[in-house]
Design an enzyme around this catalytic site. Structure first.
Site, PDB file in Angstrom:
ATOM      1  N   ASN A   9       0.675  -1.161  -0.115  1.00 30.30           N
ATOM      2  CA  ASN A   9       0.096   0.507   0.221  1.00 30.30           C
ATOM      3  C   ASN A   9       0.639   1.632  -0.015  1.00 30.30           C
ATOM      4  O   ASN A   9       1.290   1.378   0.658  1.00 30.30           O
ATOM      5  CB  ASN A   9      -0.814   0.002   1.153  1.00 30.30           C
ATOM      6  CG  ASN A   9      -1.377   1.102   1.446  1.00 30.30           C
ATOM      7  OD1 ASN A   9      -1.937   1.897   0.173  1.00 30.30           O
ATOM      8  ND2 ASN A   9      -2.034   1.674   2.703  1.00 30.30           N
ATOM      9  N   LYS A  11       0.290   4.417  -0.471  1.00 26.30           N
ATOM     10  CA  LYS A  11      -0.456   5.336   0.534  1.00 26.30           C
ATOM     11  C   LYS A  11      -0.092   6.727  -0.343  1.00 26.30           C
ATOM     12  O   LYS A  11      -0.164   7.072  -1.427  1.00 26.30           O
ATOM     13  CB  LYS A  11      -0.092   5.096   1.868  1.00 26.30           C
ATOM     14  CG  LYS A  11       0.160   4.365   3.121  1.00 26.30           C
ATOM     15  CD  LYS A  11      -0.414   4.666   3.954  1.00 26.30           C
ATOM     16  CE  LYS A  11      -0.072   2.813   5.089  1.00 26.30           C
ATOM     17  NZ  LYS A  11       0.315   3.274   6.672  1.00 26.30           N
ATOM     18  N   HIS A  94      -9.073   0.463   5.876  1.00 23.73           N
ATOM     19  CA  HIS A  94      -8.042   0.482   6.329  1.00 23.73           C
ATOM     20  C   HIS A  94      -8.387   1.778   7.395  1.00 23.73           C
ATOM     21  O   HIS A  94      -9.030   2.522   7.339  1.00 23.73           O
ATOM     22  CB  HIS A  94      -6.901   1.476   5.155  1.00 23.73           C
ATOM     23  CG  HIS A  94      -5.750   1.495   5.575  1.00 23.73           C
ATOM     24  ND1 HIS A  94      -5.113   2.258   6.524  1.00 23.73           N
ATOM     25  CD2 HIS A  94      -4.258   0.625   5.131  1.00 23.73           C
ATOM     26  CE1 HIS A  94      -4.001   1.904   6.565  1.00 23.73           C
ATOM     27  NE2 HIS A  94      -3.661   1.379   6.278  1.00 23.73           N
ATOM     28  N   GLU A  96      -6.778   3.913   8.510  1.00 22.89           N
ATOM     29  CA  GLU A  96      -6.479   5.538   8.316  1.00 22.89           C
ATOM     30  C   GLU A  96      -7.663   6.172   7.761  1.00 22.89           C
ATOM     31  O   GLU A  96      -8.796   7.373   7.844  1.00 22.89           O
ATOM     32  CB  GLU A  96      -5.656   5.706   7.072  1.00 22.89           C
ATOM     33  CG  GLU A  96      -3.962   6.143   7.522  1.00 22.89           C
ATOM     34  CD  GLU A  96      -3.185   5.437   6.862  1.00 22.89           C
ATOM     35  OE1 GLU A  96      -2.186   5.718   7.138  1.00 22.89           O
ATOM     36  OE2 GLU A  96      -3.012   5.826   5.849  1.00 22.89           O
ATOM     37  N   GLU A 166      -5.023  -4.952  11.346  1.00 27.00           N
ATOM     38  CA  GLU A 166      -3.965  -4.324  11.073  1.00 27.00           C
ATOM     39  C   GLU A 166      -3.983  -3.573  12.791  1.00 27.00           C
ATOM     40  O   GLU A 166      -5.064  -2.641  12.858  1.00 27.00           O
ATOM     41  CB  GLU A 166      -3.325  -3.231  10.383  1.00 27.00           C
ATOM     42  CG  GLU A 166      -3.482  -3.709   8.916  1.00 27.00           C
ATOM     43  CD  GLU A 166      -4.527  -1.782   8.035  1.00 27.00           C
ATOM     44  OE1 GLU A 166      -3.944  -1.900   7.401  1.00 27.00           O
ATOM     45  OE2 GLU A 166      -5.240  -1.582   8.775  1.00 27.00           O
ATOM     46  N   GLY A 172       2.918   2.662  11.028  1.00 24.17           N
ATOM     47  CA  GLY A 172       4.022   3.434  10.604  1.00 24.17           C
ATOM     48  C   GLY A 172       4.487   4.131  12.113  1.00 24.17           C
ATOM     49  O   GLY A 172       5.415   5.013  11.748  1.00 24.17           O
ATOM     50  N   SER A 212       3.810  -2.176  10.458  1.00 21.97           N
ATOM     51  CA  SER A 212       5.597  -2.310  11.003  1.00 21.97           C
ATOM     52  C   SER A 212       5.496  -3.538  10.140  1.00 21.97           C
ATOM     53  O   SER A 212       7.079  -3.312  10.628  1.00 21.97           O
ATOM     54  CB  SER A 212       5.864  -1.993  11.578  1.00 21.97           C
ATOM     55  OG  SER A 212       5.653  -0.313  12.259  1.00 21.97           O
TER      56      SER A 212
END
Length: 249
Positions: A9, A11, A94, A96, A166, A172, A212
């Site tokens: 991904n 992003k 996701h 985010e 996730e 991240g 990560s």
């Protein structure tokens, strides 16, 4: 036996020329890879990257889609437009999108069903916040997101869905769930799918880990019984870091 599925991904990174450079490197370096692969560039690079990965062993993915086919939805991108560009899969739910853009389970589910209706594969993301994990609610959160995300999805369409676990606190941040912690949640999600669709479907569904993932920890994570691949963020932005993950083991 489930096949490993490694997805990158990208992003909101890379201009078209940068995306093209990375895509060319991945096509060259993964052509002898034995797993399933996907890259998801930004919307603006989909056509560029699509032309490069076409005919290779790398699928073209999108990072999101609108919940409607067309209409007055300023700033959105339709599943029809994605298909027109050769997109084969779409990442939905996701963290985010859930936490920054406030997408709820029902909204995500609408997108899941629309993408399936138009023949796309789906990577459905689920995962808990740090405070939810610390409150002992990781399993409950993942169960709710899985059940509501799959609401109304026919058993015959389940083969086109991958679930990506996730833990939000690991995305991240450099923090990673231990392989044991990740595997425990993966096993629980598999049990949830079993309750919804039966034991056979639960055994077949691919569940990726995201959060990560790096060349240093990929093999340890993939060695776990219920971890079937990775949804890779930061490490997907360079061939030097993505290829070792994609060719782990």
């Amino acid at each position: 036996m489930r096949n490993y599925y490694i997805a990158g991904n990208w992003k909101m990174h890379k201009t078209r020329s940068e995306a093209a450079e990375l895509a060319k490197a991945l096509v060259a370096q993964l052509k002898d890879g034995k797993h399933k692969y996907l890259v998801a560039p930004t919307f603006t690079s989909l056509e560029t990257v699509g032309a490069i990965v076409k005919g290779s062993n790398i699928l073209l993915g999108a990072q999101n889609c609108a919940p409607e086919e067309q209409g007055a939805h300023t700033g959105e991108v339709s599943v029809l437009q994605l298909k027109d560009l050769g997109v084969q899969a779409v990442i939905l739910g996701h963290s985010e999108r859930r936490h920054i853009y406030k997408e709820d389970d029902e909204f995500i589910n609408k997108k899941v069903k629309l993408a399936l209706k138009h023949g796309l594969e789906v990577i459905l993301c689920v995962g808990e916040l740090l405070e939810e994990r610390e409150a002992g609610r990781a399993e409950a959160v993942c169960e709710t997101q899985t059940v509501k995300g799959l609401a109304g999805v026919a058993a015959g369409d389940l083969g086109r869905i991958t679930i990506a676990y996730e833990p939000v606190w690991a995305i991240g941040t450099g923090k990673t769930a231990t392989p044991e912690d990740a595997d425990a949640i993966h096993a629980y999600i598999r049990k949830v799918v079993g309750k919804l669709y039966g034991a056979d479907a639960a055994q077949k569904i691919i569940i990726q880990y995201g959060g990560s993932v790096k060349p240093e920890n990929a093999a340890q994570l993939m060695a776990k019984e219920n971890i079937d691949g990775a949804l890779v963020g930061g490490a997907a932005l360079k061939a030097d870091t993505f290829v070792p993950i994609a060719k782990f083991g």
